[in-house]
Design a protein around this motif. Structure first.
Motif, PDB file in Angstrom:
ATOM      1  N   VAL A 183       0.837  -1.196   0.000  1.00 19.78           N
ATOM      2  CA  VAL A 183       0.000   0.000   0.000  1.00 19.78           C
ATOM      3  C   VAL A 183       0.872   1.245   0.000  1.00 19.78           C
ATOM      4  CG1 VAL A 183      -2.072   0.965   1.039  1.00 19.78           C
ATOM      5  CG2 VAL A 183      -1.365  -1.333   1.641  1.00 19.78           C
ATOM      6  N   ASP A 184       0.389   2.275  -0.667  1.00 24.71           N
ATOM      7  CA  ASP A 184       1.143   3.524  -0.733  1.00 24.71           C
ATOM      8  C   ASP A 184       0.314   4.669  -0.175  1.00 24.71           C
ATOM      9  OD1 ASP A 184       2.974   5.547  -1.462  1.00 24.71           O
ATOM     10  OD2 ASP A 184       1.806   5.939  -3.256  1.00 24.71           O
ATOM     11  N   PHE A 185       0.773   5.253   0.933  1.00 22.99           N
ATOM     12  CA  PHE A 185       0.071   6.380   1.538  1.00 22.99           C
ATOM     13  C   PHE A 185       0.787   7.685   1.232  1.00 22.99           C
ATOM     14  CE2 PHE A 185      -2.002   3.704   5.149  1.00 22.99           C
ATOM     15  CZ  PHE A 185      -2.886   3.182   4.224  1.00 22.99           C
ATOM     16  N   ARG A 186       1.551   7.703   0.154  1.00 24.05           N
ATOM     17  CA  ARG A 186       2.267   8.916  -0.274  1.00 24.05           C
ATOM     18  C   ARG A 186       3.224   9.415   0.808  1.00 24.05           C
ATOM     19  NH1 ARG A 186      -0.031   7.496  -4.254  1.00 24.05           N
ATOM     20  NH2 ARG A 186      -0.633   8.785  -6.020  1.00 24.05           N
ATOM     21  N   GLU A 187       3.998   8.475   1.340  1.00 21.92           N
ATOM     22  CA  GLU A 187       4.968   8.821   2.373  1.00 21.92           C
ATOM     23  C   GLU A 187       6.385   8.632   1.876  1.00 21.92           C
ATOM     24  OE1 GLU A 187       3.055   7.089   6.381  1.00 21.92           O
ATOM     25  OE2 GLU A 187       3.284   5.624   4.757  1.00 21.92           O
ATOM     26  N   GLY A 188       6.521   8.195   0.633  1.00 20.15           N
ATOM     27  CA  GLY A 188       7.862   7.932   0.125  1.00 20.15           C
ATOM     28  C   GLY A 188       8.375   6.562   0.511  1.00 20.15           C
ATOM     29  N   LYS A 189       7.463   5.736   0.998  1.00 18.87           N
ATOM     30  CA  LYS A 189       7.817   4.353   1.315  1.00 18.87           C
ATOM     31  C   LYS A 189       6.535   3.539   1.251  1.00 18.87           C
ATOM     32  CE  LYS A 189       7.086   5.131   6.203  1.00 18.87           C
ATOM     33  NZ  LYS A 189       7.688   5.257   7.525  1.00 18.87           N
ATOM     34  N   TYR A 190       6.681   2.233   1.192  1.00 18.54           N
ATOM     35  CA  TYR A 190       5.499   1.400   1.103  1.00 18.54           C
ATOM     36  C   TYR A 190       5.138   0.800   2.450  1.00 18.54           C
ATOM     37  CZ  TYR A 190       5.952   1.832  -3.926  1.00 18.54           C
ATOM     38  OH  TYR A 190       6.031   2.341  -5.198  1.00 18.54           O
ATOM     39  N   ARG A 191       3.871   0.461   2.561  1.00 20.23           N
ATOM     40  CA  ARG A 191       3.373  -0.239   3.734  1.00 20.23           C
ATOM     41  C   ARG A 191       2.780  -1.555   3.279  1.00 20.23           C
ATOM     42  NH1 ARG A 191       2.058   2.699   8.497  1.00 20.23           N
ATOM     43  NH2 ARG A 191       2.991   4.774   8.434  1.00 20.23           N
ATOM     44  N   TYR A 192       2.614  -2.466   4.219  1.00 21.44           N
ATOM     45  CA  TYR A 192       2.136  -3.808   3.864  1.00 21.44           C
ATOM     46  C   TYR A 192       1.080  -4.283   4.836  1.00 21.44           C
ATOM     47  CZ  TYR A 192       6.328  -3.473   1.033  1.00 21.44           C
ATOM     48  OH  TYR A 192       7.268  -3.031   0.147  1.00 21.44           O
ATOM     49  N   GLU A 193       0.178  -5.132   4.310  1.00 25.00           N
ATOM     50  CA  GLU A 193      -0.861  -5.746   5.142  1.00 25.00           C
ATOM     51  C   GLU A 193      -1.228  -7.080   4.514  1.00 25.00           C
ATOM     52  OE1 GLU A 193      -4.370  -3.291   5.024  1.00 25.00           O
ATOM     53  OE2 GLU A 193      -4.606  -3.525   2.857  1.00 25.00           O
ATOM     54  N   LEU A 194      -1.841  -7.951   5.292  1.00 26.97           N
ATOM     55  CA  LEU A 194      -2.307  -9.211   4.743  1.00 26.97           C
ATOM     56  C   LEU A 194      -3.402  -8.927   3.733  1.00 26.97           C
ATOM     57  CD1 LEU A 194      -2.576 -11.660   7.776  1.00 26.97           C
ATOM     58  CD2 LEU A 194      -0.816 -11.549   6.010  1.00 26.97           C
ATOM     59  N   VAL A 195      -3.498  -9.738   2.696  1.00 30.57           N
ATOM     60  CA  VAL A 195      -4.526  -9.521   1.696  1.00 30.57           C
ATOM     61  C   VAL A 195      -5.909  -9.717   2.311  1.00 30.57           C
ATOM     62  CG1 VAL A 195      -5.559 -10.492  -0.383  1.00 30.57           C
ATOM     63  CG2 VAL A 195      -3.149  -9.914  -0.353  1.00 30.57           C
ATOM     64  N   GLY A 196      -6.131 -10.854   2.925  1.00 28.45           N
ATOM     65  CA  GLY A 196      -7.406 -11.106   3.592  1.00 28.45           C
ATOM     66  C   GLY A 196      -8.596 -10.674   2.751  1.00 28.45           C
ATOM     67  N   ASP A 197      -9.551  -9.979   3.359  1.00 28.50           N
ATOM     68  CA  ASP A 197     -10.704  -9.535   2.592  1.00 28.50           C
ATOM     69  C   ASP A 197     -10.382  -8.215   1.907  1.00 28.50           C
ATOM     70  OD1 ASP A 197     -12.152  -9.237   5.819  1.00 28.50           O
ATOM     71  OD2 ASP A 197     -10.707  -7.919   4.870  1.00 28.50           O
ATOM     72  N   HIS A 198     -10.980  -8.044   0.745  1.00 27.73           N
ATOM     73  CA  HIS A 198     -10.685  -6.875  -0.079  1.00 27.73           C
ATOM     74  C   HIS A 198     -11.237  -5.602   0.563  1.00 27.73           C
ATOM     75  CE1 HIS A 198      -9.553  -4.955  -3.777  1.00 27.73           C
ATOM     76  NE2 HIS A 198     -10.705  -4.331  -3.789  1.00 27.73           N
ATOM     77  N   HIS A 199     -10.390  -4.600   0.663  1.00 23.99           N
ATOM     78  CA  HIS A 199     -10.869  -3.316   1.178  1.00 23.99           C
ATOM     79  C   HIS A 199      -9.952  -2.192   0.717  1.00 23.99           C
ATOM     80  CE1 HIS A 199      -7.861  -4.610   4.178  1.00 23.99           C
ATOM     81  NE2 HIS A 199      -7.596  -3.327   4.277  1.00 23.99           N
ATOM     82  N   HIS A 200     -10.416  -0.968   0.958  1.00 22.56           N
ATOM     83  CA  HIS A 200      -9.604   0.201   0.609  1.00 22.56           C
ATOM     84  C   HIS A 200      -9.374   1.002   1.877  1.00 22.56           C
ATOM     85  CE1 HIS A 200     -10.059  -0.918  -3.535  1.00 22.56           C
ATOM     86  NE2 HIS A 200     -11.362  -1.054  -3.329  1.00 22.56           N
ATOM     87  N   HIS A 201      -8.734   2.175   1.760  1.00 21.24           N
ATOM     88  CA  HIS A 201      -8.403   2.933   2.967  1.00 21.24           C
ATOM     89  C   HIS A 201      -8.790   4.400   2.883  1.00 21.24           C
ATOM     90  CE1 HIS A 201      -5.324  -0.384   2.944  1.00 21.24           C
ATOM     91  NE2 HIS A 201      -5.794  -0.522   4.154  1.00 21.24           N
ATOM     92  N   LEU A 202      -9.194   4.924   4.039  1.00 18.79           N
ATOM     93  CA  LEU A 202      -9.357   6.361   4.201  1.00 18.79           C
ATOM     94  C   LEU A 202      -8.156   6.811   5.021  1.00 18.79           C
ATOM     95  CD1 LEU A 202     -13.097   6.584   5.396  1.00 18.79           C
ATOM     96  CD2 LEU A 202     -12.217   6.719   3.061  1.00 18.79           C
ATOM     97  N   VAL A 203      -7.312   7.648   4.422  1.00 24.67           N
ATOM     98  CA  VAL A 203      -6.105   8.087   5.108  1.00 24.67           C
ATOM     99  C   VAL A 203      -6.238   9.552   5.498  1.00 24.67           C
ATOM    100  CG1 VAL A 203      -3.606   8.267   4.977  1.00 24.67           C
ATOM    101  CG2 VAL A 203      -4.795   6.521   3.643  1.00 24.67           C
ATOM    102  N   CYS A 204      -6.175   9.842   6.794  1.00 33.68           N
ATOM    103  CA  CYS A 204      -6.317  11.225   7.248  1.00 33.68           C
ATOM    104  C   CYS A 204      -4.985  11.969   7.123  1.00 33.68           C
ATOM    105  CB  CYS A 204      -6.799  11.279   8.693  1.00 33.68           C
ATOM    106  SG  CYS A 204      -6.925  12.976   9.298  1.00 33.68           S
TER     107      CYS A 204
END
Lengths: 136, 136
Positions: free
Chosen positions: A69-90
């Motif tokens: 996942v990319d939260f526009r921080e200049g680095k990547y983040r990771y999570e288990l695939v599990g169930d499909h979802h998206h993110h709200l990033v504050c």
DNA sequence: GTGTATGCAAATGTTTTGCACGTCC
DNA sequence: GGACGTGCAAAACATTTGCATACAC
């Protein structure tokens, strides 16, 4: 649940490092970066080099077990695939909330039909302000 | 069209570097990285330092003139905001095709209502194989 | 003229790589 | 035992920063 078997089924070796990475990702509530994974593994006994963690997540992403996942921080983040979802990033406090709704009007299948493009994955993230940050 | 005035209206100085960056982005068909912008500016006469380009795109993104895109390459790409669209990125040949359809079922407004989260932007990219790469 | 932008060089942060050694099966 | 994974250190790459000079207005 049994990552040892899952890895075997995917045709790759179930090594200590890979199991550790999966175990860490199983216990998070939002995507984490490589440094977090390394630190978490170091805390639970025998540690793990960061180069190894990079190599592990690369493999796990390729095998479809982990999502990058990319939260526009200049680095990547990771999570288990599990169930499909998206993110709200504050953008205010960095809080991340998952969205389980079906967000896409133009699905991967629609794209195959309309654009002759075989979609293997899509990445969708919403950025903005959570209620708390917005009301301040 | 007249970027000098557009920048003035946004309340920032219309400097040579900023105008050069906008000019380069006006002539591309898909998002480009910082190195591309630097090289393109250097070709057209008096060059520009990469640190300056980084500072320019940061400002232009903040002012809503330029969009930052992530194709999972470990670096960002940039394009003019212009009309809203998303991308089909081919993992085989790297080809990028724009999608002008309305892709989202859950719009930014829906999210405000349902999650009390004020969306300022969203990022959506489709990854997969274009027809040529898929048929090979 | 003044405040801001730029160039240059050095620093930072993330990710990758080469190679010797260790581990999984 | 042999192929593959890991640790360590160094390298590569993207991006940021400090500061003196140049430029926009």
């Amino acid at each position: 649940m049994d990552y040892h078997n899952i890895l075997k089924k995917k045709g790759v070796r179930a090594t200590r490092a890979r199991l550790s990475v999966l175990n860490v990702l199983q216990n998070i509530t939002q995507p984490v970066d490589i440094a977090y994974i390394v630190e978490a593994i170091n805390k639970e006994g025998r540690g793990c080099d960061q180069a190894t963690v990079y190599r592990c997540v690369e493999l796990l992403v390729k095998k479809g077990l982990v999502r990058q996942v990319d939260f526009r921080e200049g680095k990547y983040r990771y999570e288990l695939v599990g169930d499909h979802h998206h993110h709200l990033v504050c953008s205010g406090c960095g809080k991340v909330e998952p969205v389980y709704d079906d967000c896409l009007a133009l699905t991967d299948t629609d794209i195959v039909d309309k654009y002759s493009f075989k979609v293997t994955e899509h990445h969708l993230e919403y950025f903005g302000l959570c209620q708390k940050c917005h009301s301040q």
